[in-house]
Enzyme design. Structure first.
Site, mmCIF file in Angstrom:
data_model
loop_
_atom_site.group_PDB
_atom_site.id
_atom_site.type_symbol
_atom_site.label_atom_id
_atom_site.label_comp_id
_atom_site.label_asym_id
_atom_site.label_seq_id
_atom_site.Cartn_x
_atom_site.Cartn_y
_atom_site.Cartn_z
ATOM 1 N N HIS A 150 0.828 -1.344 -0.023
ATOM 2 C CA HIS A 150 -0.066 0.059 -0.056
ATOM 3 C C HIS A 150 0.775 1.158 0.003
ATOM 4 O O HIS A 150 0.282 2.537 -0.489
ATOM 5 C CB HIS A 150 -1.060 -0.093 1.064
ATOM 6 C CG HIS A 150 -1.954 -0.987 0.703
ATOM 7 N ND1 HIS A 150 -2.016 -2.298 1.402
ATOM 8 C CD2 HIS A 150 -3.265 -0.870 -0.027
ATOM 9 C CE1 HIS A 150 -3.244 -2.967 0.867
ATOM 10 N NE2 HIS A 150 -3.736 -2.143 0.210
ATOM 11 N N ARG A 162 -10.862 3.620 -0.938
ATOM 12 C CA ARG A 162 -10.258 2.879 0.255
ATOM 13 C C ARG A 162 -10.588 3.451 1.550
ATOM 14 O O ARG A 162 -9.646 4.361 2.102
ATOM 15 C CB ARG A 162 -8.677 2.602 -0.084
ATOM 16 C CG ARG A 162 -8.337 1.500 -0.964
ATOM 17 C CD ARG A 162 -6.861 1.556 -1.052
ATOM 18 N NE ARG A 162 -6.425 0.550 -1.823
ATOM 19 C CZ ARG A 162 -6.163 0.350 -3.260
ATOM 20 N NH1 ARG A 162 -5.848 1.517 -3.769
ATOM 21 N NH2 ARG A 162 -5.685 -0.608 -3.750
ATOM 22 N N GLU A 188 -10.980 -11.328 -3.926
ATOM 23 C CA GLU A 188 -9.530 -11.182 -3.762
ATOM 24 C C GLU A 188 -8.834 -12.192 -2.987
ATOM 25 O O GLU A 188 -7.714 -12.356 -2.501
ATOM 26 C CB GLU A 188 -8.917 -9.931 -3.134
ATOM 27 C CG GLU A 188 -9.850 -9.523 -1.775
ATOM 28 C CD GLU A 188 -9.677 -8.148 -1.330
ATOM 29 O OE1 GLU A 188 -8.730 -7.553 -1.719
ATOM 30 O OE2 GLU A 188 -10.388 -7.602 -0.394
ATOM 31 N N ASN A 212 -4.322 -7.535 -6.459
ATOM 32 C CA ASN A 212 -3.183 -7.472 -5.434
ATOM 33 C C ASN A 212 -3.393 -8.556 -4.187
ATOM 34 O O ASN A 212 -2.129 -9.220 -4.259
ATOM 35 C CB ASN A 212 -3.191 -6.112 -4.901
ATOM 36 C CG ASN A 212 -3.536 -4.915 -5.609
ATOM 37 O OD1 ASN A 212 -2.964 -5.212 -6.904
ATOM 38 N ND2 ASN A 212 -3.746 -3.696 -5.424
ATOM 39 N N ASP A 213 -4.453 -8.717 -3.915
ATOM 40 C CA ASP A 213 -4.285 -9.729 -2.575
ATOM 41 C C ASP A 213 -4.611 -10.970 -3.099
ATOM 42 O O ASP A 213 -4.234 -12.000 -2.745
ATOM 43 C CB ASP A 213 -5.790 -9.227 -1.723
ATOM 44 C CG ASP A 213 -5.042 -8.173 -0.461
ATOM 45 O OD1 ASP A 213 -3.905 -8.334 -0.176
ATOM 46 O OD2 ASP A 213 -5.941 -7.304 -0.245
ATOM 47 N N CYS A 245 -9.866 -4.028 -9.736
ATOM 48 C CA CYS A 245 -9.583 -2.695 -9.167
ATOM 49 C C CYS A 245 -8.087 -2.771 -8.509
ATOM 50 O O CYS A 245 -7.495 -1.813 -7.907
ATOM 51 C CB CYS A 245 -10.667 -1.992 -8.036
ATOM 52 S SG CYS A 245 -10.571 -3.318 -6.766
HETATM 53 C C1 PEP Z 1 -6.403 -5.516 -3.954
HETATM 54 O O1 PEP Z 1 -6.317 -6.355 -3.120
HETATM 55 O O2 PEP Z 1 -6.286 -5.779 -5.147
HETATM 56 C C2 PEP Z 1 -7.053 -4.389 -3.629
HETATM 57 C C3 PEP Z 1 -7.583 -3.674 -4.824
HETATM 58 O O3 PEP Z 1 -7.196 -3.908 -2.400
HETATM 59 P P1 PEP Z 1 -5.943 -3.530 -1.680
HETATM 60 O O4 PEP Z 1 -4.863 -3.145 -2.639
HETATM 61 O O5 PEP Z 1 -6.495 -2.080 -0.905
HETATM 62 O O6 PEP Z 1 -5.905 -4.412 -0.573
HETATM 63 MG MG MG Z 2 -6.879 -5.959 -1.043
#
Ligand code: PEP
Ligand code: MG
Length: 593
Positions: free
Chosen positions: A205, A312, A453, A476-477, A524
């Site tokens: 992040h 977020r 995710e 991402n997750d 996203c």
């Molecule tokens: C993700 O996990 O891809 C996501 C968009 O959420 P974050 O990056 O806030 O965990």
């Molecule tokens: Mg996430």
């Protein structure tokens, strides 16, 4: 605040790391460590002593964890340097164990009834004074170690950012050991030109916030603190992952040219703002913006984004010592909704946990940070459902803000149908309550969607589709959990690959499940903002992408240049591949056609 320029002539040195936020920045190094921390001093009533000791113990454990992580990184240094750094870190880890320092702090809290920060400052002052009286070079170096440990402990206790960030001058290059997402949020891009950090992964992040602020950044830089000194002149090449320390005149000229050409590019791309995101063969694609700091809503609007695909909200709970009230949350969300002038805003309920820490929330809820495995702990929707009042307050704020423009609710870290059903029940209850309070709200709850995710959620997409109004894939997750690689871990950055066939299959599976149920499916995660992936994602059937405002113009350019028939072919060829290492190069070849 003024940064003293380092006047000693030192040779140019190039350090490398992960290119997490593109662009070129030139400026003067400011080391975020060693900075004078401002810490509060207050007295405790006797019944709070146990809680204060526990708070200190948590900070102690967190500091040890952090030093061990740094020790892991030292292994990448040349053998001699590695040995020296490891010895140094071991000594500090020891001092955080059962040491005179730790015993002294505990005793001060208990005997003098003072807060842990004050106890640490007092104990450190006494120890340092003792060393200074001995006039010994070796011992005075130990005094520096002790001071550093004190600062580290206080930073963990405060969980709040460096005050000094606010006062840094224009053209500062921030050199940090482990910059947290909450601290990154506080950086002012008109002052902080660039960032170099020792720890942090591509989709951490910290990286995401740096990208969204448009600050060039390189993370995971080995040997950073040996290579840079305060006041050094530094170039950050966030596109190539380079940190050039004391650049020679010729290097500076090269970077100035590269920077001017990037600026020309940016100006050219900005002209796409009013043009639609339509493929060359006429298919409309929704390009949305991700938003971390509500005050940046205008930047998203300005890009011509179709809406906000991911707000977020956890960032509203950071860098503060108290919880935001329902009214405060409502006012912030209302301003975002109004700022988007009728374009939809997707508000995600808080996703605290993993690398996103909000000590005020945890403290308020009496929730400890999951020490062993925070990414697998009480985070995301699990935290909201475990503390229904927190969820109710946030949903009330969202439902009230929905009166000012189109809003959707998005739930993070969903892993089963029950969680969605439970949130829906709470939302209906909150809506009824708001009406009873006579507040101006719609008659129905806005669309509720889920983040896909967690691999288990992707594989249950059919079932989740029955209780959801839309999906948003958080790659991402999804990449982290599918491949069991911490997105924050720079040493495994090469293996953290969203193009791994397993991740792509989960995306495909989700898109197909969504399409069978007529459910909109967005992405996203960070791949949505990388034009390299656009053809592949559209070819897989995705029609909505949400990304950092800074990435949107380039992705729009890519959308407008590609043909969906070609994109489908790209996706088919990629999905036939099994070797993760070959997929990236193959994608580049297909993109070039
Ligand atoms: C993700 O996990 O891809 C996501 C968009 O959420 P974050 O990056 O806030 O965990
Ligand atoms: Mg996430």
């Amino acid at each position: 605040m003024k940064i003293e320029l380092n006047q000693t002539v030192r040779p140019e040195r190039v350090l490398t790391g992960l290119p997490v936020s593109p662009g070129i920045a030139t400026g003067t190094a400011w080391m975020s460590e060693g900075n004078q921390l401002q810490s509060p001093v207050y007295t405790l009533s006797r019944d709070l002593v146990e809680a204060e000791l526990a708070r200190f113990a948590e900070a102690q454990a967190a500091a040890i964890r952090q030093l061990k992580k740094l020790k892991g990184k030292a292994a990448a240094l040349p053998p001699n340097a590695a040995e020296e750094v490891e010895t140094l870190l071991d000594a500090r880890i020891q001092m955080l164990g059962d040491s005179r320092l730790v015993r002294g702090v505990r005793q001060r809290i208990t005997d003098y009834l003072i807060n842990a920060e004050a106890a640490i400052s007092d104990e450190i002052a006494i120890l340092v004074e003792g060393f200074a009286r001995m006039h010994d070079e070796y011992l005075s170096a130990r005094a520096d170690d002790i001071r550093e440990i004190g600062d580290r402990l206080i930073r963990h206790l405060l969980g709040t950012p460096f005050e000094a960030f606010k006062h840094l001058p224009e053209g500062t290059i921030l050199i940090a050991e482990d910059l947290s997402p909450a601290d990154t949020m506080l950086l002012d891009p008109s002052r902080i030109a660039g960032i170099a950090g020792m720890l942090g992964g591509m989709d951490s992040h910290t990286a995401i916030v740096a990208r969204s602020l448009g600050i060039p950044a390189v993370l995971g830089v080995s040997g950073l603190f040996d290579g840079v000194e305060a006041g050094d002149s530094v170039v950050i090449d966030g596109s190539a992952g380079r940190v050039v320390v004391n650049p020679q005149a010729e290097t500076e000229r090269d970077y100035a040219r590269a920077s001017a050409s990037l600026e020309q590019d940016r100006v050219k791309l900005a002209t796409l703002r009013h043009l639609p995101a339509v493929t060359a063969d006429g298919v409309e694609i929704s390009l949305h913006g991700n938003l971390e700091r509500p005050r940046d809503v205008a930047a998203v609007y300005e890009t011509g984004a179709a809406g906000i695909g991911l707000l977020r909200t956890e960032f509203l709970f950071m860098n503060r010592t108290t919880m935001p009230s329902e009214d405060e949350q409502y006012e912030t969300l209302r301003d975002v909704v109004l700022g988007m002038g009728g374009r939809p805003v997707t508000v995600r309920t808080i996703d605290i946990g993993g690398d996103k820490l909000a000590p005020a929330v945890r403290e308020h809820l009496g929730e400890p940070d999951s020490a062993l495995n925070p990414a697998l702990g009480v985070r995301g929707v699990r935290l909201s459902l475990a503390h229904v009042k927190l969820l109710e307050m946030q949903l009330a704020a969202i439902l009230r803000a929905a009166r000012h423009g189109p809003v959707r609710i998005l739930l993070p870290l969903i892993s089963c149908v029950d969680e969605v059903v439970s949130v829906r029940t709470v939302a209906l209850r909150v809506l009824r309550r708001l009406k009873r309070r006579g507040l101006d709200v719609h008659d129905t709850v806005p669309p509720i969607g889920v983040m896909i995710e967690v691999p288990g959620a992707a594989l249950s997409a059919d079932a989740l589709a029955m209780v959801s109004d839309f999906f948003s894939i958080g790659t991402n997750d999804l990449t982290m959990y599918t491949l069991a690689i911490d997105r924050d871990e720079d040493r495994l950055a090469k293996l953290y690959n969203p193009l791994h066939p397993a991740v792509l299959r989960l995306i495909q599976f989700t898109v197909e499940a969504g399409s069978r149920s007529n459910l909109p499916v967005a992405i996203c995660g960070e791949i949505a903002g990388d034009a390299r992936y656009t053809a592949l994602l559209l070819g897989l059937g995705v029609r909505e992408l949400s990304m950092a405002a800074t990435s949107l113009p380039r992705v729009k350019q890519r959308v407008r240049s590609l043909n969906l028939a070609h994109a489908t072919k790209v996706a088919r060829s990629i999905m036939e591949q099994h070797d993760p290492a070959r997929i990236g190069p193959l994608l580049d070849t297909l993109n070039a056609v």
